[in-house]
Enzyme design. Structure first.
Site, PDB file in Angstrom:
ATOM      1  N   LYS A   1      -7.729  -0.832  -3.209  1.00  0.00           N
ATOM      2  CA  LYS A   1      -6.508  -0.058  -3.482  1.00  0.00           C
ATOM      3  C   LYS A   1      -5.901  -0.533  -4.786  1.00  0.00           C
ATOM      4  O   LYS A   1      -5.650  -1.717  -4.970  1.00  0.00           O
ATOM      5  CB  LYS A   1      -5.501  -0.272  -2.349  1.00  0.00           C
TER       6      LYS A   1
ATOM      7  N   THR B   1       7.709   0.472  -0.938  1.00  0.00           N
ATOM      8  CA  THR B   1       6.272   0.503  -0.624  1.00  0.00           C
ATOM      9  C   THR B   1       5.920  -0.530   0.439  1.00  0.00           C
ATOM     10  O   THR B   1       4.751  -0.864   0.611  1.00  0.00           O
ATOM     11  CB  THR B   1       5.434   0.225  -1.889  1.00  0.00           C
TER      12      THR B   1
ATOM     13  N   GLY C   1       4.682  -1.979   3.587  1.00  0.00           N
ATOM     14  CA  GLY C   1       3.831  -1.446   4.659  1.00  0.00           C
ATOM     15  C   GLY C   1       2.859  -0.364   4.231  1.00  0.00           C
ATOM     16  O   GLY C   1       2.200   0.243   5.072  1.00  0.00           O
ATOM     17  N   THR C   2       2.726  -0.132   2.922  1.00  0.00           N
ATOM     18  CA  THR C   2       1.778   0.921   2.504  1.00  0.00           C
ATOM     19  C   THR C   2       0.343   0.547   2.867  1.00  0.00           C
ATOM     20  O   THR C   2      -0.440   1.394   3.286  1.00  0.00           O
ATOM     21  CB  THR C   2       1.830   1.203   0.980  1.00  0.00           C
ATOM     22  N   GLY C   3       0.023  -0.754   2.688  1.00  0.00           N
ATOM     23  CA  GLY C   3      -1.349  -1.195   2.981  1.00  0.00           C
ATOM     24  C   GLY C   3      -1.666  -1.052   4.462  1.00  0.00           C
ATOM     25  O   GLY C   3      -2.725  -0.542   4.848  1.00  0.00           O
ATOM     26  N   CYS C   4      -0.710  -1.489   5.313  1.00  0.00           N
ATOM     27  CA  CYS C   4      -0.905  -1.389   6.771  1.00  0.00           C
ATOM     28  C   CYS C   4      -1.091   0.074   7.161  1.00  0.00           C
ATOM     29  O   CYS C   4      -2.005   0.434   7.916  1.00  0.00           O
ATOM     30  CB  CYS C   4       0.328  -1.908   7.518  1.00  0.00           C
TER      31      CYS C   4
HETATM   32  N1  LIG Z   1       4.039   3.609  -6.528  1.00  0.00           N
HETATM   33  C1  LIG Z   1       3.020   4.218  -5.917  1.00  0.00           C
HETATM   34  N2  LIG Z   1       2.805   5.535  -6.089  1.00  0.00           N
HETATM   35  C2  LIG Z   1       1.791   6.175  -5.464  1.00  0.00           C
HETATM   36  N3  LIG Z   1       0.916   5.545  -4.654  1.00  0.00           N
HETATM   37  C3  LIG Z   1       1.054   4.217  -4.448  1.00  0.00           C
HETATM   38  C4  LIG Z   1       2.106   3.474  -5.059  1.00  0.00           C
HETATM   39  N4  LIG Z   1       2.017   2.183  -4.660  1.00  0.00           N
HETATM   40  C5  LIG Z   1       0.953   2.112  -3.834  1.00  0.00           C
HETATM   41  N5  LIG Z   1       0.354   3.332  -3.711  1.00  0.00           N
HETATM   42  C6  LIG Z   1      -0.794   3.653  -2.859  1.00  0.00           C
HETATM   43  O1  LIG Z   1      -0.531   3.082  -1.577  1.00  0.00           O
HETATM   44  C7  LIG Z   1      -1.723   2.575  -1.001  1.00  0.00           C
HETATM   45  C8  LIG Z   1      -1.560   1.085  -0.759  1.00  0.00           C
HETATM   46  O2  LIG Z   1      -1.811   0.453  -1.981  1.00  0.00           O
HETATM   47  P1  LIG Z   1      -1.406  -0.998  -2.423  1.00  0.00           P
HETATM   48  O3  LIG Z   1      -2.323  -1.373  -3.511  1.00  0.00           O
HETATM   49  O4  LIG Z   1       0.049  -1.023  -2.717  1.00  0.00           O
HETATM   50  O5  LIG Z   1      -1.719  -1.795  -1.089  1.00  0.00           O
HETATM   51  P2  LIG Z   1      -1.039  -3.034  -0.470  1.00  0.00           P
HETATM   52  O6  LIG Z   1      -0.692  -3.991  -1.556  1.00  0.00           O
HETATM   53  O7  LIG Z   1      -1.904  -3.525   0.611  1.00  0.00           O
HETATM   54  O8  LIG Z   1       0.287  -2.499   0.109  1.00  0.00           O
HETATM   55  P3  LIG Z   1       1.698  -3.237  -0.013  1.00  0.00           P
HETATM   56  O9  LIG Z   1       2.206  -2.936  -1.403  1.00  0.00           O
HETATM   57  O10 LIG Z   1       2.488  -2.583   1.046  1.00  0.00           O
HETATM   58  O11 LIG Z   1       1.465  -4.701   0.219  1.00  0.00           O
HETATM   59  C9  LIG Z   1      -2.826   2.949  -1.983  1.00  0.00           C
HETATM   60  O12 LIG Z   1      -3.328   4.219  -1.631  1.00  0.00           O
HETATM   61  C10 LIG Z   1      -2.085   3.017  -3.315  1.00  0.00           C
HETATM   62  O13 LIG Z   1      -2.766   3.790  -4.281  1.00  0.00           O
HETATM   63  C1  LIG Z   2       3.119  -8.430  10.082  1.00  0.00           C
HETATM   64  C2  LIG Z   2       2.784  -7.984   8.710  1.00  0.00           C
HETATM   65  N1  LIG Z   2       1.528  -7.550   8.446  1.00  0.00           N
HETATM   66  C3  LIG Z   2       1.214  -7.144   7.201  1.00  0.00           C
HETATM   67  C4  LIG Z   2       2.148  -7.164   6.184  1.00  0.00           C
HETATM   68  C5  LIG Z   2       1.773  -6.728   4.801  1.00  0.00           C
HETATM   69  O1  LIG Z   2       2.181  -5.424   4.665  1.00  0.00           O
HETATM   70  P1  LIG Z   2       1.781  -4.466   3.479  1.00  0.00           P
HETATM   71  O2  LIG Z   2       0.734  -5.142   2.643  1.00  0.00           O
HETATM   72  O3  LIG Z   2       1.258  -3.230   4.107  1.00  0.00           O
HETATM   73  O4  LIG Z   2       3.068  -4.250   2.757  1.00  0.00           O
HETATM   74  C6  LIG Z   2       3.434  -7.599   6.497  1.00  0.00           C
HETATM   75  N2  LIG Z   2       4.404  -7.631   5.547  1.00  0.00           N
HETATM   76  N3  LIG Z   2       3.733  -8.015   7.767  1.00  0.00           N
END
Ligand SMILES: Nc1ncnc2c1ncn2[C@@H]1O[C@H](COP(=O)(O)OP(=O)(O)OP(=O)(O)O)[C@@H](O)[C@H]1O
Ligand SMILES: Cc1ncc(COP(=O)(O)O)c(N)n1
Length: 268
Positions: A176, A207, A209-212
């Site tokens: 990602k 953003t 929790g986007t990864g989860c």
């Molecule tokens: N500002 C943004 N605009 C559009 N899409 C985004 C944005 N930020 C993240 N994404 C998308 O959200 C999803 C999660 O990506 P990201 O790389 O942020 O993962 P993550 O780091 O595990 O999540 P988090 O930021 O919650 O820790 C991917 O599909 C990414 O392309």
């Molecule tokens: C319990 C728990 N699991 C995972 C994440 C990471 O979340 P993300 O990478 O989606 O923001 C988090 N902040 N808390």
């Protein structure tokens, strides 16, 4: 009786509901999939950061998984925050016994920058857990940590993918690019193919929790019998809508909206 697809998450809690099992459960629900959850860690966190972490003993994680699998075998599962080697062993053993699609979101650090797993467990994750997954969904920082290489541009993403596929031996890797500059570009690399999905970057700090959520949507689609590529494509559309329509909750990096995506919409 109408049988619903079942998806399981093995992950930590976020009491404010933006990440972890609550986010996964909302994502499962919104995709019409019955959700189950085995909890690995309780965290005290909110949109501003992680205040504390309490790891569930590995034996109790095992009990939760036994309770689930002795009753009903889910159609797909994902793991998120698995903080210790002992818990990784439990998950690895469970996956070995049941051949279901398994998505690993190799959660290491929260959006706020706080560490979520023990540093020593990363080598075990790499050698034992990752090869068991159908796909692994690292963000850029996690991909750097796992491969040991800095990632700044697309060529680096491709090099990291080769390490995942050829050295670590994963079936596929979904990298990602949310944390790279420019558009939000995500990559699915298998041994045969590469699929690249790009969306314009949304200017927001919401953003959390986007990864989860992204990996939970992929897991929900896999539970329905969708292919990896179909699941990846849908998760990308879903997360774009979820970020664009974030509900504005909390004082820090707020959560996304798990209920805004409509499949029939071409542009969210
Ligand atoms: N500002 C943004 N605009 C559009 N899409 C985004 C944005 N930020 C993240 N994404 C998308 O959200 C999803 C999660 O990506 P990201 O790389 O942020 O993962 P993550 O780091 O595990 O999540 P988090 O930021 O919650 O820790 C991917 O599909 C990414 O392309
Ligand atoms: C319990 C728990 N699991 C995972 C994440 C990471 O979340 P993300 O990478 O989606 O923001 C988090 N902040 N808390």
């Amino acid at each position: 009786m109408h049988r619903m697809p079942i998806a399981l998450t093995v992950a930590g809690t976020d009491p404010t509901g933006g990440a972890g099992v609550l986010a996964d459960s909302k994502a499962f629900h919104s995709r019409g999939v019955y959700g189950m959850a085995a909890v690995t860690s309780l965290t005290a966190q909110n949109t501003m950061g992680v205040q504390d972490v309490f790891n569930v003993p590995a034996e109790f994680l095992e009990k939760q998984l036994e309770s689930i699998f002795s009753d009903e075998v889910p159609h797909a599962m994902k793991s998120g925050m698995v903080a210790t080697i002992d818990m990784m062993v439990v998950v690895a053993n469970m996956v070995e016994d049941y051949n279901i699609p398994f998505v690993i979101d190799p959660v290491m650090i929260a959006t706020s920058g706080d560490a979520l797993i023990e540093e020593e467990s990363i080598e075990f994750l790499r050698s034992t857990l990752l090869p068991a997954a159908l796909t692994v969904t690292p963000n850029i920082h996690e991909a750097e940590k796992i491969t040991g290489h800095k990632i700044e541009k697309e060529a680096d993403v491709r090099k990291a993918a080769r390490i995942f596929l050829d050295e670590i031996g994963v079936h596929s890797v979904t990298i990602k690019g949310g944390h790279l500059e420019g558009d939000a570009v995500d990559y699915l690399f298998t041994h045969e193919d590469t699929v690249i999905l790009s969306e314009p970057r949304i200017e927001t700090s919401h953003t959390h929790g986007t990864g989860c959520t992204f990996s939970a949507v992929m897991t929900a689609e896999l539970a329905k019998g969708k292919t990896l590529e179909e699941s990846f494509r849908l998760a990308k559309r879903y997360i774009t809508s979820a970020i664009r329509n974030s509900p504005g909750i909390g004082k820090g990096n707020g959560p996304v909206n798990h209920f805004s995506f409509r499949e029939e919409q071409v542009h969210e």
